[in-house]
Design a protein around this motif. Structure first.
Motif, mmCIF file in Angstrom:
data_model
loop_
_atom_site.group_PDB
_atom_site.id
_atom_site.type_symbol
_atom_site.label_atom_id
_atom_site.label_comp_id
_atom_site.label_asym_id
_atom_site.label_seq_id
_atom_site.Cartn_x
_atom_site.Cartn_y
_atom_site.Cartn_z
ATOM 1 N N ALA A 124 -8.986 6.838 -7.819
ATOM 2 C CA ALA A 124 -9.287 7.462 -6.523
ATOM 3 C C ALA A 124 -8.005 7.678 -5.727
ATOM 4 C CB ALA A 124 -10.262 6.590 -5.738
ATOM 5 N N MET A 125 -7.104 6.701 -5.731
ATOM 6 C CA MET A 125 -5.858 6.841 -4.988
ATOM 7 C C MET A 125 -4.869 7.772 -5.675
ATOM 8 S SD MET A 125 -6.294 5.427 -2.203
ATOM 9 C CE MET A 125 -4.631 5.698 -1.590
ATOM 10 N N LEU A 126 -5.074 8.032 -6.944
ATOM 11 C CA LEU A 126 -4.267 9.037 -7.627
ATOM 12 C C LEU A 126 -4.740 10.444 -7.270
ATOM 13 C CD1 LEU A 126 -3.958 7.456 -11.187
ATOM 14 C CD2 LEU A 126 -2.039 8.059 -9.718
ATOM 15 N N ILE A 127 -6.048 10.654 -7.262
ATOM 16 C CA ILE A 127 -6.605 11.996 -7.166
ATOM 17 C C ILE A 127 -6.856 12.461 -5.736
ATOM 18 C CG2 ILE A 127 -8.594 13.429 -7.784
ATOM 19 C CD1 ILE A 127 -8.869 11.721 -10.299
ATOM 20 N N ILE A 128 -7.451 11.595 -4.905
ATOM 21 C CA ILE A 128 -7.914 12.046 -3.583
ATOM 22 C C ILE A 128 -6.772 12.541 -2.687
ATOM 23 C CG2 ILE A 128 -9.090 11.349 -1.470
ATOM 24 C CD1 ILE A 128 -10.848 9.514 -3.154
ATOM 25 N N GLY A 149 0.813 -1.212 0.000
ATOM 26 C CA GLY A 149 0.000 0.000 0.000
ATOM 27 C C GLY A 149 0.841 1.254 0.000
ATOM 28 N N VAL A 150 1.886 1.277 0.804
ATOM 29 C CA VAL A 150 2.774 2.444 0.857
ATOM 30 C C VAL A 150 3.503 2.622 -0.478
ATOM 31 C CG1 VAL A 150 4.832 3.424 1.952
ATOM 32 C CG2 VAL A 150 3.054 2.355 3.361
ATOM 33 N N GLY A 151 3.953 1.510 -1.064
ATOM 34 C CA GLY A 151 4.647 1.590 -2.352
ATOM 35 C C GLY A 151 3.773 2.179 -3.442
ATOM 36 N N VAL A 152 2.513 1.733 -3.502
ATOM 37 C CA VAL A 152 1.586 2.259 -4.508
ATOM 38 C C VAL A 152 1.326 3.743 -4.287
ATOM 39 C CG1 VAL A 152 -0.815 2.196 -5.285
ATOM 40 C CG2 VAL A 152 0.478 0.080 -5.071
ATOM 41 N N THR A 153 1.127 4.151 -3.038
ATOM 42 C CA THR A 153 0.833 5.567 -2.776
ATOM 43 C C THR A 153 2.038 6.459 -3.055
ATOM 44 O OG1 THR A 153 1.346 5.226 -0.421
ATOM 45 C CG2 THR A 153 -0.955 5.077 -1.080
ATOM 46 N N VAL A 174 4.833 16.023 -1.488
ATOM 47 C CA VAL A 174 5.203 15.395 -0.212
ATOM 48 C C VAL A 174 3.957 15.158 0.644
ATOM 49 C CG1 VAL A 174 6.449 15.726 1.950
ATOM 50 C CG2 VAL A 174 7.531 16.338 -0.210
ATOM 51 N N LEU A 175 3.076 16.160 0.737
ATOM 52 C CA LEU A 175 1.856 16.004 1.535
ATOM 53 C C LEU A 175 0.937 14.931 0.947
ATOM 54 C CD1 LEU A 175 0.923 19.701 2.438
ATOM 55 C CD2 LEU A 175 1.835 17.929 3.949
ATOM 56 N N ALA A 176 0.853 14.880 -0.383
ATOM 57 C CA ALA A 176 0.036 13.847 -1.021
ATOM 58 C C ALA A 176 0.569 12.461 -0.701
ATOM 59 C CB ALA A 176 -0.010 14.064 -2.530
ATOM 60 N N ALA A 177 1.896 12.317 -0.690
ATOM 61 C CA ALA A 177 2.501 11.019 -0.345
ATOM 62 C C ALA A 177 2.191 10.644 1.106
ATOM 63 C CB ALA A 177 4.007 11.072 -0.575
ATOM 64 N N LEU A 178 2.259 11.618 2.007
ATOM 65 C CA LEU A 178 1.957 11.359 3.417
ATOM 66 C C LEU A 178 0.491 10.980 3.611
ATOM 67 C CD1 LEU A 178 3.977 14.222 5.168
ATOM 68 C CD2 LEU A 178 4.507 11.777 5.154
ATOM 69 N N ILE A 179 -0.400 11.705 2.941
ATOM 70 C CA ILE A 179 -1.832 11.425 3.056
ATOM 71 C C ILE A 179 -2.152 10.060 2.462
ATOM 72 C CG2 ILE A 179 -4.127 12.139 2.256
ATOM 73 C CD1 ILE A 179 -3.117 15.051 2.468
ATOM 74 N N GLY A 180 -1.578 9.765 1.291
ATOM 75 C CA GLY A 180 -1.815 8.474 0.660
ATOM 76 C C GLY A 180 -1.298 7.316 1.500
ATOM 77 N N SER A 181 -0.096 7.462 2.049
ATOM 78 C CA SER A 181 0.477 6.403 2.885
ATOM 79 C C SER A 181 -0.343 6.213 4.156
ATOM 80 C CB SER A 181 1.925 6.746 3.248
ATOM 81 O OG SER A 181 2.726 6.837 2.089
ATOM 82 N N SER A 182 -0.769 7.320 4.762
ATOM 83 C CA SER A 182 -1.603 7.235 5.965
ATOM 84 C C SER A 182 -2.924 6.545 5.655
ATOM 85 C CB SER A 182 -1.861 8.636 6.527
ATOM 86 O OG SER A 182 -0.655 9.274 6.877
ATOM 87 N N ALA A 227 7.340 1.794 -8.308
ATOM 88 C CA ALA A 227 7.289 3.049 -7.548
ATOM 89 C C ALA A 227 8.606 3.809 -7.653
ATOM 90 C CB ALA A 227 6.960 2.757 -6.087
ATOM 91 N N LEU A 228 9.716 3.106 -7.497
ATOM 92 C CA LEU A 228 11.024 3.766 -7.589
ATOM 93 C C LEU A 228 11.274 4.297 -8.996
ATOM 94 C CD1 LEU A 228 13.186 1.310 -5.444
ATOM 95 C CD2 LEU A 228 12.376 3.593 -4.806
ATOM 96 N N PHE A 229 10.810 3.550 -10.007
ATOM 97 C CA PHE A 229 10.969 4.020 -11.383
ATOM 98 C C PHE A 229 10.165 5.301 -11.618
ATOM 99 C CE2 PHE A 229 9.509 4.180 -15.795
ATOM 100 C CZ PHE A 229 10.722 4.173 -16.472
ATOM 101 N N ILE A 230 8.916 5.332 -11.124
ATOM 102 C CA ILE A 230 8.069 6.517 -11.292
ATOM 103 C C ILE A 230 8.668 7.714 -10.580
ATOM 104 C CG2 ILE A 230 5.811 7.521 -10.732
ATOM 105 C CD1 ILE A 230 5.741 5.589 -13.048
ATOM 106 N N ILE A 231 9.109 7.502 -9.337
ATOM 107 C CA ILE A 231 9.710 8.603 -8.581
ATOM 108 C C ILE A 231 10.951 9.135 -9.289
ATOM 109 C CG2 ILE A 231 10.882 9.183 -6.410
ATOM 110 C CD1 ILE A 231 9.020 7.155 -5.030
ATOM 111 N N GLY A 232 11.804 8.233 -9.768
ATOM 112 C CA GLY A 232 13.005 8.649 -10.485
ATOM 113 C C GLY A 232 12.679 9.380 -11.778
#
Length: 273
Positions: A194-198, A13-17, A215-223, A134-139
């Motif tokens: 939904a997990m992309l936008i919300i 879940g964290v990796g996807v978010t 950064v905030l979107a990543a924190l909210i998604g992971s939470s 996830a690492l590929f997208i972030i990079g």
């Protein structure tokens, strides 16, 4: 640690978010929600292709998602309005995929797992694929950050800075297809967007810079993933939808805080006047 299915589910879940957060911000900025919806729904065709030809699901879904995303990019603005074209292609792709799956015989298919995800069934290999994606997208987004951002803010400025808006659009399209392919196991076809936008929408009111919003979107998604997984375990509810419900609750909370903050600032201005 990876032998525990709850740990695998949490890491998945964290990796996807983490992959969806930066991409979701670009989707919100460019108002591409329907574009993501069309790409995600098309992945059902990829699942049908995978089952019919006994192929791995990831490359099949990625192939179909890329075709859909590139097709929409090519034909948008030619004959139909963008929202009309995306609406037609999104729902048609999902319907065709479901019909195609119904013709497959001799195959046991858990359709609900593909539509709404089955994060608790994530294997070690699934986990490696999710985090690799996830690492590929972030990079990729980190490497193309300036070009992607300039192409959204001002296409002329992007061209003046030697960035091609069409190329940046293609990069965003490829990234979206990859996220859709790796996220199916976690939240399913119907909940990926939904997990992309919300989380991105929930982060927007509190962000002064694009970097802060990511950064905030990543924190909210992971939470949302961690809390949703916990709530699903406690209340015996579907995990993917529960994660999205938690994210929606955080979005509503952020919207209320924003309204209260705006009202407070207005009251302060009135008192000063």
């Amino acid at each position: 640690m990876l032998d525990d299915f709850l740990w695998r589910a949490t890491l998945a879940g964290v990796g996807v978010t983490l992959a969806a957060a930066p991409l979701g911000c670009f989707i919100v900025w460019r108002r591409m929600a329907y574009f993501g919806d069309a790409t995600a729904h098309a992945s059902m065709l990829g699942i049908a292709l995978s089952l019919a030809l006994s192929l791995p699901i990831l490359p099949s879904v990625l192939f179909i998602a890329l075709i859909m995303a590139i097709t929409v990019s090519k034909f948008s603005g030619r004959s139909y309005a963008m929202d009309t074209l995306l609406g037609v292609m999104a729902h048609s792709a999902l319907a065709i995929g479901l019909v195609a799956v119904s013709f497959l015989s001799g195959i046991r298919l858990d359709l609900m797992a593909y539509l709404f995800g089955d994060i608790l069934a994530v294997s070690k290999m699934d986990l490696f694929i999710i985090w690799g994606g996830a690492l590929f997208i972030i990079g990729l987004i980190r490497f193309r950050w300036s070009g992607l951002l300039l192409s959204i803010l001002d296409k002329d400025l992007a061209l003046a800075s030697n960035f091609s808006p069409k190329r940046e659009q293609l990069i965003l399209t490829i990234a979206l297809a990859i996220v859709v392919a790796v996220a199916i196991k976690v939240v399913g076809v119907l909940l990926i967007v939904a997990m992309l936008i919300i989380p991105a929408a929930a982060a927007r009111p509190f962000s002064q810079t694009p970097e802060m919003m990511v950064v905030l979107a990543a924190l909210i998604g992971s939470s949302s993933s961690i809390l949703g997984l916990r709530a699903s375990y406690l209340f015996d509810t579907p995990t993917g939808p529960t994660i999205v419900c938690i994210a929606t609750g955080l979005f509503i909370t952020s919207s209320l805080i924003r309204k209260l903050k705006t009202r407070h600032n207005l009251n302060l201005d009135n008192n000063e006047n």
